[in-house]
Design a protein around this motif. Sequence first.
Motif, PDB file in Angstrom:
ATOM      1  N   ASN A 142     -17.016  -7.385 -33.697  1.00 60.53           N
ATOM      2  CA  ASN A 142     -16.996  -8.349 -32.610  1.00 60.53           C
ATOM      3  C   ASN A 142     -17.174  -7.545 -31.334  1.00 60.53           C
ATOM      4  O   ASN A 142     -18.251  -7.109 -31.024  1.00 60.53           O
ATOM      5  N   ALA A 145     -18.573  -3.864 -31.793  1.00 57.90           N
ATOM      6  CA  ALA A 145     -19.947  -3.541 -32.202  1.00 57.90           C
ATOM      7  C   ALA A 145     -20.708  -2.787 -31.119  1.00 57.90           C
ATOM      8  O   ALA A 145     -21.383  -1.792 -31.389  1.00 57.90           O
ATOM      9  N   SER A 410     -19.725 -19.177 -22.225  1.00 59.65           N
ATOM     10  CA  SER A 410     -20.549 -17.976 -22.412  1.00 59.65           C
ATOM     11  C   SER A 410     -22.029 -18.335 -22.515  1.00 59.65           C
ATOM     12  O   SER A 410     -22.883 -17.655 -21.934  1.00 59.65           O
ATOM     13  N   THR A 437     -20.045  -4.140 -20.528  1.00 63.12           N
ATOM     14  CA  THR A 437     -19.652  -5.546 -20.630  1.00 63.12           C
ATOM     15  C   THR A 437     -19.653  -6.243 -19.283  1.00 63.12           C
ATOM     16  O   THR A 437     -19.675  -7.461 -19.230  1.00 63.12           O
ATOM     17  N   THR A 445     -23.411 -10.952 -21.201  1.00 58.34           N
ATOM     18  CA  THR A 445     -22.754 -12.165 -20.712  1.00 58.34           C
ATOM     19  C   THR A 445     -22.630 -12.171 -19.202  1.00 58.34           C
ATOM     20  O   THR A 445     -22.992 -13.148 -18.545  1.00 58.34           O
TER      21      THR A 445
ATOM     22  N   ILE B  38     -15.950 -17.212 -33.462  1.00 62.47           N
ATOM     23  CA  ILE B  38     -15.524 -16.139 -34.367  1.00 62.47           C
ATOM     24  C   ILE B  38     -16.112 -14.801 -33.915  1.00 62.47           C
ATOM     25  O   ILE B  38     -15.440 -13.773 -33.917  1.00 62.47           O
ATOM     26  N   LEU B  39     -17.386 -14.807 -33.496  1.00 64.48           N
ATOM     27  CA  LEU B  39     -18.060 -13.565 -33.151  1.00 64.48           C
ATOM     28  C   LEU B  39     -17.626 -13.024 -31.796  1.00 64.48           C
ATOM     29  O   LEU B  39     -17.797 -11.834 -31.526  1.00 64.48           O
ATOM     30  N   GLY B  40     -17.090 -13.867 -30.928  1.00 70.27           N
ATOM     31  CA  GLY B  40     -16.665 -13.382 -29.618  1.00 70.27           C
ATOM     32  C   GLY B  40     -17.834 -13.297 -28.658  1.00 70.27           C
ATOM     33  O   GLY B  40     -18.820 -14.004 -28.804  1.00 70.27           O
ATOM     34  N   ASP B  41     -17.726 -12.390 -27.685  1.00 71.00           N
ATOM     35  CA  ASP B  41     -18.745 -12.302 -26.640  1.00 71.00           C
ATOM     36  C   ASP B  41     -19.906 -11.401 -27.027  1.00 71.00           C
ATOM     37  O   ASP B  41     -21.001 -11.526 -26.500  1.00 71.00           O
ATOM     38  N   GLN B  42     -19.651 -10.454 -27.898  1.00 70.57           N
ATOM     39  CA  GLN B  42     -20.665  -9.443 -28.200  1.00 70.57           C
ATOM     40  C   GLN B  42     -21.212  -9.670 -29.596  1.00 70.57           C
ATOM     41  O   GLN B  42     -20.524  -9.376 -30.573  1.00 70.57           O
ATOM     42  N   GLN B  47     -26.662 -11.485 -36.116  1.00 69.88           N
ATOM     43  CA  GLN B  47     -25.289 -11.698 -36.598  1.00 69.88           C
ATOM     44  C   GLN B  47     -24.925 -13.175 -36.508  1.00 69.88           C
ATOM     45  O   GLN B  47     -24.290 -13.726 -37.410  1.00 69.88           O
TER      46      GLN B  47
END
Lengths: 529, 314
Positions: A142, A145, A410, A437, A445, B38-42, B47
Amino acid sequence: MVSILRIWRTALRRVHGGWSRRALGFGAVVAMFVVAACGGGGAGSGASRVLNLAMAQGPTSLDPAQFNTAFNWYWDLAYETPISMAPDGSLRPGLATNWGYVGDGNRVFDLTLRPDVKFSDGSPLTAQVVKANLDRNKEKGNQAASRWADKTVDVTGPLSVRITSEKPDPSIPWSLTSTLAGGHVVSDGGLNSRDQLGTHTLGAGPYVLDAASTVANDHYTYVPNPDYWNKNDFRYERVVIKVMPNLNSVLNAMKTGEIDAAPGDYTVAGAAKSARLTVTYQPSLMMGLDLLDRRGEIVPALGDVRVRQALNLAVNRDTISSALFGEYGKSTDQTVVVGQPGSLPAATYQYDPEKAKKLLADAGYGNGLTIPTLTTSYNGQSRVVQAIAADLQKVGVTLDLKNIDYASYSDELRSRKYGIAGIGFGTLPNMHIQGPTLYLPNAATYNPFKSADPTITATYDRAAGAATDQQSALFQQVQRQLVDQAWFVFVTAAPKFYFARQGITGLDVPAVRPLANATWIRPASGSGA
Amino acid sequence: MGRLVVKRLLLSLPLVLIVSMLTFVMQSLAPGDPAKRILGDQYTPEQYATLRAQLGLDAPIHVRYWNWLKSVFEGSMGQSLYSHEPVTTVLNDRVGVTISLVAATLVVAGVIAIGLGILSAVRKNGVLARVVDVVSLAGHSVPTFWLGLGLVAVFSVQLGLFNSGGYIPPERSLTGWAWSLILPVATLSFGAVALIAKLTRDSMLEVLDREFITTLRARGVPERTIIFRHALRSAAIPIVTALGLLLVGLLSGTVIVETVFGLPGLGGAAVLATTKQDAPLIQGVAVYFTLIVVVVNLIIDILYAWLNPKARIS
């Protein structure tokens, strides 16, 4: 109990009238019930060796691959990381006893693991297991990565691992702590049967989840890991994390002694203090505006640095911070709080609406300006944005606000439909981790227009490869450029709170990373808690 | 009676089907994406696509619903998108809590309200009648959330008589279980008492004015017997009907009460599933709630048939 029954029987015999006898009989049953229940089970702490914690939500999954700093306690208790953050913010040995960069450039990092460590399933900690865990970050990470994508992990001995990074990375030690995703080490058995990781823990931490005594999203019970390597460390007989979404319920439970410690919130901090709970806090969430369209693609005005600087000058940070967070808020115009690594020693933008108007007029926007702005209610962002909007209105800048739910936030940020967005960005241990980030071109984002500044990028790259004693000054230069170019209008750092009952200690969090580890919590010395 | 039960159960099948379909459509149309959550922001587009395929979210809505229906006929309601626990396991752990809460509320509210209603009807125009009116108004006006927190503030925090929340399973301690439900039941039953007490009083007043009551009194039947054996039985019909309707409101109320008191019931699961857009769990909660309503209303219908012989014949 026998004499109470005798008294009731005598009373019943002496009372005339069916109704009175029935009423007394009913009252007797209720009285016995009350006496029995008062002596019976309760949900309070009871013995001092049981720790009761509260969290607002349960984890979506107990799999460390889905680690979330908002609910870190669920993983803290069961998963130890190679490196640990101490309560004073320093890094100390965890599952690793030794670590360090090899040579210059912060690209090669060696890690020596602690011998004779076993996971809760009895299997040993080996370099191979650590490598498998770190490689996994790349497969299905998540937040981990992006930090592990360019890393190669090699086993150099039974208990030694080498991490090689394509790009300089001075933050590898932090990436191996429990304060970020990716450092939690799962046993070999857990990696081979990942289905159970969602509902069971297979770590080498001080506790292990007792699945039989756990009800998902209600309460999670942890018992000591019999194979934990640090036998001398204090441990509770049981730790229970209760899911309590309502903060008032949490406060009530702390007042009655059912809960010992919990993360808190500004809205109830005063009530917590009045209830004589221990209240600790640190600035945690940088809030303000992200000036997304810095090249002026959809809002030409934002392409002019004078306009962006004017927005910074037009905002009364001290007033907003005080109004929203009282004594607990900390105003800031940087991406970090003054005093944190990479921060400038003082604020750059003092509240000066007249100067703001002049800059806007110089830029050709003396008659006013309207900018589409995205915001969300999550974390109270919309309140901060509205306060900023009120100040900007006074200098002729109107924020055309669109408030949406966080689930869609997002996507909308990335849509490039908005010139400005409200932002609530959690503090990170250093500006190097912040870059990908928040402000680098690859920050998908929060930099959807992929704004790039040669000075920022070049200085960032130099800082990443610099020796530790040089990094701070270089990141300060990055900060200087971010502030001077006014890429953001940060206003305040919202505090993160922790509440604890008297007699409980361990929740004094460091400013560098205001995240309490559940394993720090223990009875205060000399207390009966 | 057996035919009544079978008929009601058969009629409930289309109801469950329609509720599940509507729920599925509504939660599919809600904004947000569980895969992104589930994967979040990144995450990379690859994926995201992989996870959506793994979770079955990339199929058309009618295909997803049909797959879910098939799994139900095979004895499963799927797995939580997040924890991968079987939905039935998650909900079976919680259904007992909600049933305890609702059943206890129905019983407590029924006993208190019917008692109040009878007393105020028998002593009409007295102080008790006014009390029932005020309680009825308060019951409809006082927010459940506020009442729950107020009871906790007084009885838990100030007086220390009860825990502020939490649930003790009956297998651990029967008295502890009952004790842990007192404040939640009190919170949930306040509005129910208000409704049922007023209904009972009105119904009793109407029945007590009938000729057969006058005849019974003229024959010298004791007043207590007239009230409880004759009048209440006639007056109970609308009360029983109201209890069945009340159940739906109580189930909604469990969402708030379980949140305030930290009870691990279906209401809490509903909030959690909806917040996280955990589609299988949302479906499961909807089906469980529907089944509870069906079963309780079946019991109400049986009770109604026992009270009213005409209903048995029809």
